[in-house]
Design an enzyme around this catalytic site. Structure first.
Site: not given
Ligand code: F6P
Length: 326
Positions: A14, A75, A106, A131, A175
């Protein structure tokens, strides 16, 4: 250990405000030390698809104030396979990259750890996530900006909550961690924070309502950490509708707005210090460590420790929200 002549830099997972400031700092510090720099696009995916660009000092001009990441991010499932990582390694070596600086949370550090175990590559990670869930640093790049975005939004919600005498559940990201919810609640003067760290078999909503949080107030704002266990803000509002119909509850989910925007001064300074420190760490021969800031001092934490240790919430801050919301 082979001498480092060129480093590669990538952002993964993210995005977080301040990642650009970190990319700038790593690039400039490396160039200052006479090293070449390659920008890798879309995180680990760019290593596999060979999207690697030469980075000069002016490649990172005019980005310190910009949110997001100029390197893009992703990712990458393929990097989780041995074949994917072998492809990545071959491309990296063909591009003349001797060491990597990776910026992310992480998942990014897990990827770096596995990559460094499979091949003998020096890697240094910078904690880039809103986070704030990585041990080995007091705060992560992007966390302060996200916190400020939350506070700005809650200040606005307070106006309408108070006019209509309503209960608002405001869902924030994090998260599995409640940092944004807890410190967002302290900074915005919210009545309560419902966080995963306090879910010790206790029904946080019931406790909140039993304690009569509206005793002296005509409105209430509760910051809720995203958490499947509580059902998040929607789940709690549904429960209020069914179990406590005397309250007029509303829900606001802040969502990805928390990941955007120009980084605060605190995030820019953190990213600049950590970025320069990553290059310093590689010069010193450090490898497979995350660079963080603890009590104002730069510290190196081995990947396995940064990933395995849970960063605990300050219990005194949980009490603080309660004390200050009477
Ligand atoms: O890790 C960063 C974060 O924004 C978290 O707070 C959240 O749960 C997640 O990424 C959301 O992920 P995505 O960008 O895949 O919606």
């Amino acid at each position: 250990m082979a001498t480092i002549k060129t480093i590669g830099i990538l952002t993964s997972g993210g995005d977080a405000p301040g990642m650009n400031a970190a990319i700038r700092a790593v690039t400039r510090a490396a160039r200052y030390n006479g090293w070449g720099v390659k920008g890798i696009m879309r995180g680990y995916k760019g290593l596999i698809t060979n999207e690697i660009e030469e980075f000069y000092s002016n490649s990172v001009s005019n980005i310190i104030q910009r949110g997001g990441t100029i390197l893009k991010t992703a990712r990458c499932k393929e990097f989780m396979t041995e074949e994917g990582r072998t492809l990545a390694y071959n491309n990296m070596r063909a591009a003349g990259i001797d060491a990597l600086v990776v910026i992310g949370g992480d998942g990014t550090i897990t990827g770096a750890k596995v990559f460094a175990e499979q091949f003998d590559i020096p890697i240094v990670a910078l904690p880039g996530t809103i986070d704030n869930d990585l041990s080995g640093t007091d705060t992560t790049i992007g966390y302060d900006t996200a916190l400020n975005t939350i506070v700005e939004a809650v200040d606005k919600l307070r106006d309408t909550a108070s006019s209509h005498e309503r209960l608002f559940f405001v869902e924030v990201m994090g998260r599995h961690a409640g940092y944004l919810a807890l410190n967002g609640a302290i900074a915005s003067g919210a009545e309560a924070a419902i966080i995963p760290e306090s879910a010790t078999g206790d029904d946080q909503l019931k406790t909140l309502i039993d304690n009569g949080f509206r005793k002296s107030k005509n409105s209430a704002i509760v910051l809720v950490a995203e958490d499947p266990a509580t059902g998040g803000a929607m789940g709690l509002a549904e429960r209020v509708k069914n179990e406590y119909p005397q309250y007029d509850a509303r829900v606001t989910i802040l969502g990805h707005i928390q990941r955007g925007g120009s980084p605060t001064a605190a995030d820019r300074i953190l990213a600049s210090r950590l970025g320069a420190a990553a290059v310093e760490a590689l010069k010193e021969g450090q490898r497979n460590v995350m660079v963080g800031l603890k009590n104002g001092e730069l510290v190196y934490t081995p990947f396995c420790q940064a990933l395995s240790k849970t960063k605990s919430i300050k219990q005194s801050n949980v009490e603080l929200v309660k004390m200050l919301s009477i």
